[in-house]
Design an enzyme around this catalytic site. Structure first.
Site, short mmCIF file in Angstrom:
data_model
loop_
_atom_site.label_atom_id
_atom_site.label_comp_id
_atom_site.label_asym_id
_atom_site.label_seq_id
_atom_site.Cartn_x
_atom_site.Cartn_y
_atom_site.Cartn_z
N TYR A 187 -9.52 -51.74 -39.63
CA TYR A 187 -9.09 -52.68 -38.91
C TYR A 187 -8.60 -53.87 -39.88
O TYR A 187 -8.23 -54.96 -39.42
CB TYR A 187 -9.89 -53.10 -37.86
CG TYR A 187 -9.90 -52.05 -36.80
CD1 TYR A 187 -9.30 -52.63 -35.52
CD2 TYR A 187 -10.79 -51.02 -36.48
CE1 TYR A 187 -9.23 -51.78 -34.57
CE2 TYR A 187 -10.71 -50.02 -35.53
CZ TYR A 187 -9.86 -50.58 -34.38
OH TYR A 187 -9.90 -49.83 -33.30
N ASP A 222 -17.57 -47.06 -33.17
CA ASP A 222 -17.52 -45.72 -33.68
C ASP A 222 -16.63 -45.64 -35.04
O ASP A 222 -16.34 -44.69 -35.61
CB ASP A 222 -17.16 -44.39 -32.57
CG ASP A 222 -15.77 -44.94 -32.28
OD1 ASP A 222 -14.99 -46.06 -32.55
OD2 ASP A 222 -14.99 -44.09 -31.61
P1 NAD Z 1 -10.60 -46.24 -19.52
O1 NAD Z 1 -9.64 -47.20 -18.88
O2 NAD Z 1 -9.99 -44.96 -19.43
O3 NAD Z 1 -12.02 -46.50 -18.79
C1 NAD Z 1 -12.88 -47.67 -18.48
C2 NAD Z 1 -13.21 -47.33 -17.07
O4 NAD Z 1 -13.97 -48.73 -16.86
C3 NAD Z 1 -12.50 -47.25 -16.00
O5 NAD Z 1 -12.74 -46.17 -15.06
C4 NAD Z 1 -12.65 -48.56 -14.99
O6 NAD Z 1 -12.26 -48.53 -13.66
C5 NAD Z 1 -14.04 -48.80 -15.43
N1 NAD Z 1 -14.27 -50.51 -15.09
C6 NAD Z 1 -13.32 -51.55 -15.46
N2 NAD Z 1 -14.20 -52.47 -15.22
C7 NAD Z 1 -15.40 -52.37 -14.63
C8 NAD Z 1 -16.37 -52.98 -14.32
N3 NAD Z 1 -16.44 -54.46 -14.37
N4 NAD Z 1 -17.58 -52.33 -13.87
C9 NAD Z 1 -17.75 -50.96 -13.81
N5 NAD Z 1 -16.54 -50.29 -14.39
C10 NAD Z 1 -15.35 -50.83 -14.67
O7 NAD Z 1 -10.93 -46.74 -21.10
P2 NAD Z 1 -11.20 -46.10 -22.18
O8 NAD Z 1 -9.99 -46.11 -23.19
O9 NAD Z 1 -11.82 -44.65 -21.73
O10 NAD Z 1 -12.22 -47.18 -23.08
C11 NAD Z 1 -13.34 -47.30 -22.38
C12 NAD Z 1 -14.05 -48.31 -23.20
O11 NAD Z 1 -14.41 -47.86 -24.46
C13 NAD Z 1 -12.92 -49.23 -23.79
O12 NAD Z 1 -13.80 -50.60 -23.55
C14 NAD Z 1 -12.76 -48.89 -25.15
O13 NAD Z 1 -12.35 -50.17 -25.80
C15 NAD Z 1 -14.29 -48.53 -25.55
N6 NAD Z 1 -14.55 -47.71 -26.79
C16 NAD Z 1 -15.11 -48.26 -27.79
C17 NAD Z 1 -15.33 -47.53 -29.05
C18 NAD Z 1 -16.21 -48.24 -30.05
O14 NAD Z 1 -16.01 -48.06 -30.86
N7 NAD Z 1 -16.76 -49.38 -29.72
C19 NAD Z 1 -14.86 -46.55 -29.18
C20 NAD Z 1 -13.94 -45.99 -28.26
C21 NAD Z 1 -13.73 -46.60 -26.86
C1 G6P Z 2 -11.51 -46.88 -32.50
C2 G6P Z 2 -12.48 -48.07 -32.27
C3 G6P Z 2 -12.82 -48.40 -30.95
C4 G6P Z 2 -11.35 -48.17 -30.38
C5 G6P Z 2 -10.59 -47.04 -30.41
C6 G6P Z 2 -9.15 -47.28 -29.99
O1 G6P Z 2 -12.75 -45.61 -32.22
O2 G6P Z 2 -13.76 -47.93 -33.28
O3 G6P Z 2 -13.37 -49.43 -30.87
O4 G6P Z 2 -11.62 -48.59 -28.72
O5 G6P Z 2 -10.47 -47.02 -31.82
O6 G6P Z 2 -8.60 -46.14 -29.73
P1 G6P Z 2 -7.30 -45.65 -28.61
O7 G6P Z 2 -7.41 -44.27 -29.02
O8 G6P Z 2 -8.01 -46.13 -27.54
O9 G6P Z 2 -6.42 -46.56 -29.32
MN MN Z 3 -14.80 -49.92 -32.65
#
Ligand code: NAD
Ligand code: G6P
Ligand code: MN
Length: 447
Positions: free
Chosen positions: A270, A172
């Site tokens: 980044y 995102d």
């Molecule tokens: P969070 O820790 O609040 O939630 C993650 C959930 O995943 C937890 O409830 C945990 O129990 C669960 N989990 C862990 N291992 C698991 C498994 N093997 N099987 C099933 N469930 C499992 O984390 P968050 O801050 O809400 O972020 C969630 C994910 O989204 C992270 O990987 C974060 O980096 C990602 N994210 C990515 C983007 C992007 O741009 N690609 C943007 C925002 C967040």
């Molecule tokens: C951006 C990135 C994500 C990352 C997030 C971290 O949205 O694209 O890949 O997970 O920032 O945000 P946080 O609020 O968890 O530091």
């Molecule tokens: Mn990202």
């Protein structure tokens, strides 16, 4: 058009992003109708706190949608069209370690970049592959839209280890930056322009931005970014933005110095970790990192708002908010479900799109999304500066995946040594040894 209603599984149901995403889905039902939402997580207690609130909210706002939450893969993954995957293997406790261990050695501590990102990758790969295997077993026609981090390493792992799987990796950050570009331009929406972009995840550049009449919008954005980074005009005026935390404001400001490296393009935020690693270490507090900030704010707020809904027995007064910016996930799902041929940036195998770059690298580039999946667009030849940086970074990402698959200590040491964020091989080894100790429960054994 009569749109077929979809069945969605949110994997990582206990994620802090889950309520915002569910509410965003509800806000888009006219474009993307839904017949069922399921949650899956491997932490039942955490998931239930969110699920109990969402169950109440759905009953009130969209009673026609069936809802369930489960930790049983068979139950969760059966009868699914789309898996929206956002898991965090090791949760925030391990993110904290990823950030604090490198900082002990004066190296940046970050969720997706540098040694912390590699450590997270070594945990995430197994978790995401497991989700793919469940999806293929119980709903073989489904697609997984994955934004679990570190997306670059996860994408390379799925390319190499599950080459035929229907997973699409997306980030995102470009979307978030494009929101800011629209504001800088005084436009209503990022959909008012079309972009060309290339790079790796969290490591890329915009090369062209045009409105629908073909007018070049790059000069105006470049002029702004050179002075103010991606801080928007209104943030500049108000000296900040209540909704954006200070650490993110710093990132948007820092994009100014990042942009100076190449006046032809506009950078992803980044890149600051690779161009100015020492500056980032200097502004970090090794005792209180981003993981602490997120645990103290986003995690606390989301769980307490869910708790309030459960206690009140209604979501009528809830302050849980739509994650509007996550609507890119609907654009993606909709394009696959209804063949709307949306143009979006995805993390896909290069395969010639960057003609002078490794065809097997996972690159972030614009794709047209069809019901058969992404059709990547050719972005042509890339300049020497970016090519050099990207080759080094791709090698890091590939070495991490090889280290995971082969259980190779040597390759992970090489990966950490090769990262631009790490000063030398000795420091790389010290960090690696600490990370191994901290990740015993999660990493394959290395020898
Ligand atoms: P969070 O820790 O609040 O939630 C993650 C959930 O995943 C937890 O409830 C945990 O129990 C669960 N989990 C862990 N291992 C698991 C498994 N093997 N099987 C099933 N469930 C499992 O984390 P968050 O801050 O809400 O972020 C969630 C994910 O989204 C992270 O990987 C974060 O980096 C990602 N994210 C990515 C983007 C992007 O741009 N690609 C943007 C925002 C967040
Ligand atoms: C951006 C990135 C994500 C990352 C997030 C971290 O949205 O694209 O890949 O997970 O920032 O945000 P946080 O609020 O968890 O530091
Ligand atoms: Mn990202």
């Amino acid at each position: 058009m009569n749109l077929k209603p979809q069945s969605i599984l949110v994997a990582g149901g206990g994620s802090t992003f889950t309520p915002g995403i569910v509410m965003m889905l509800l806000d888009n039902l006219d474009k993307f109708p839904i017949r069922q939402i399921k949650f899956y997580d491997n932490d039942e207690e955490r998931q239930n706190k969110i699920a109990d609130a969402i169950e109440i909210l759905l009953k009130e706002r969209a009673p026609e949608i069936a809802f369930s939450a489960s930790v049983d893969p068979a139950e969760a993954f059966t009868d699914i069209d789309f898996v929206m995957a956002h898991i965090r293997v090791g949760k925030y406790q391990m993110r904290e370690q990823d950030e604090k261990i490198p900082l002990k050695y004066g190296v940046i501590g970050q969720e997706t970049c540098g040694p912390g990102g590699m450590a997270y990758g070594m945990r995430s790969i197994g978790g995401v592959l497991e989700l793919i295997d469940y999806m293929e077993e119980y709903s073989p026609d489904a697609w997984m839209l994955n934004y679990s981090n570190p997306a670059a390493i996860v994408a390379e792992a799925t390319r190499k280890l599950r080459p035929n799987s229907k997973i699409i990796n997306i980030c995102d950050m470009p979307v978030g930056i494009e929101y800011r570009m629209a504001e800088i331009l005084g436009l209503k929406s990022r959909k008012d322009f079309v972009v060309r972009y290339y790079g790796l995840n969290h490591f890329g550049w915009w090369t062209d931005i045009r409105d629908h009449d073909g007018n070049d919008l790059m000069p105006k954005i470049k002029e702004w970014v050179k002075e103010h980074g991606y801080v928007t005009p209104s943030e500049l005026e108000q000296q900040g933005n209540e909704e954006v935390e200070a650490s993110w404001m710093h990132t948007y400001e820092k994009a100014k110095e990042v942009s100076w490296l190449d006046p032809e393009t506009l950078p992803n935020t980044y890149l600051k970790y690779y161009f100015y690693p020492q500056d980032e270490v200097e502004v970090s507090n090794p005792e209180y990192t981003r993981a602490n900030e997120v645990m103290d704010h986003r995690e606390k707020n989301v769980f307490s708002m869910c708790n309030q809904v459960v206690n009140a027995g209604t979501a009528a007064q809830t302050q849980l908010e739509i994650d509007d910016h996550a609507s890119y996930i609907v654009d993606l799902a909709r394009s696959i479900a209804y063949n709307t041929r949306e143009r979006m940036l995805l993390i896909v195998e290069n395969n010639g799109s960057l003609v002078n770059f490794d065809p097997t690298a996972m690159v972030e580039i614009p794709c047209i999304i069809t019901s058969n999946g992404p059709e990547p667009l050719v972005m042509g030849e890339i300049p020497r500066f970016q090519k050099g940086l990207m080759e080094q970074q791709v090698a890091v990402e590939k070495l991490v995946v090889e280290a995971w698959a082969e259980g190779s200590y040597q390759k992970l040491w090489q990966a950490i040594t090769l990262s631009r964020t790490v000063p030398n091989a000795r420091v790389a080894k010290q960090i690696l040894d600490d990370l191994i100790e901290a990740n015993k429960e999660f990493w394959p054994e290395l020898s």
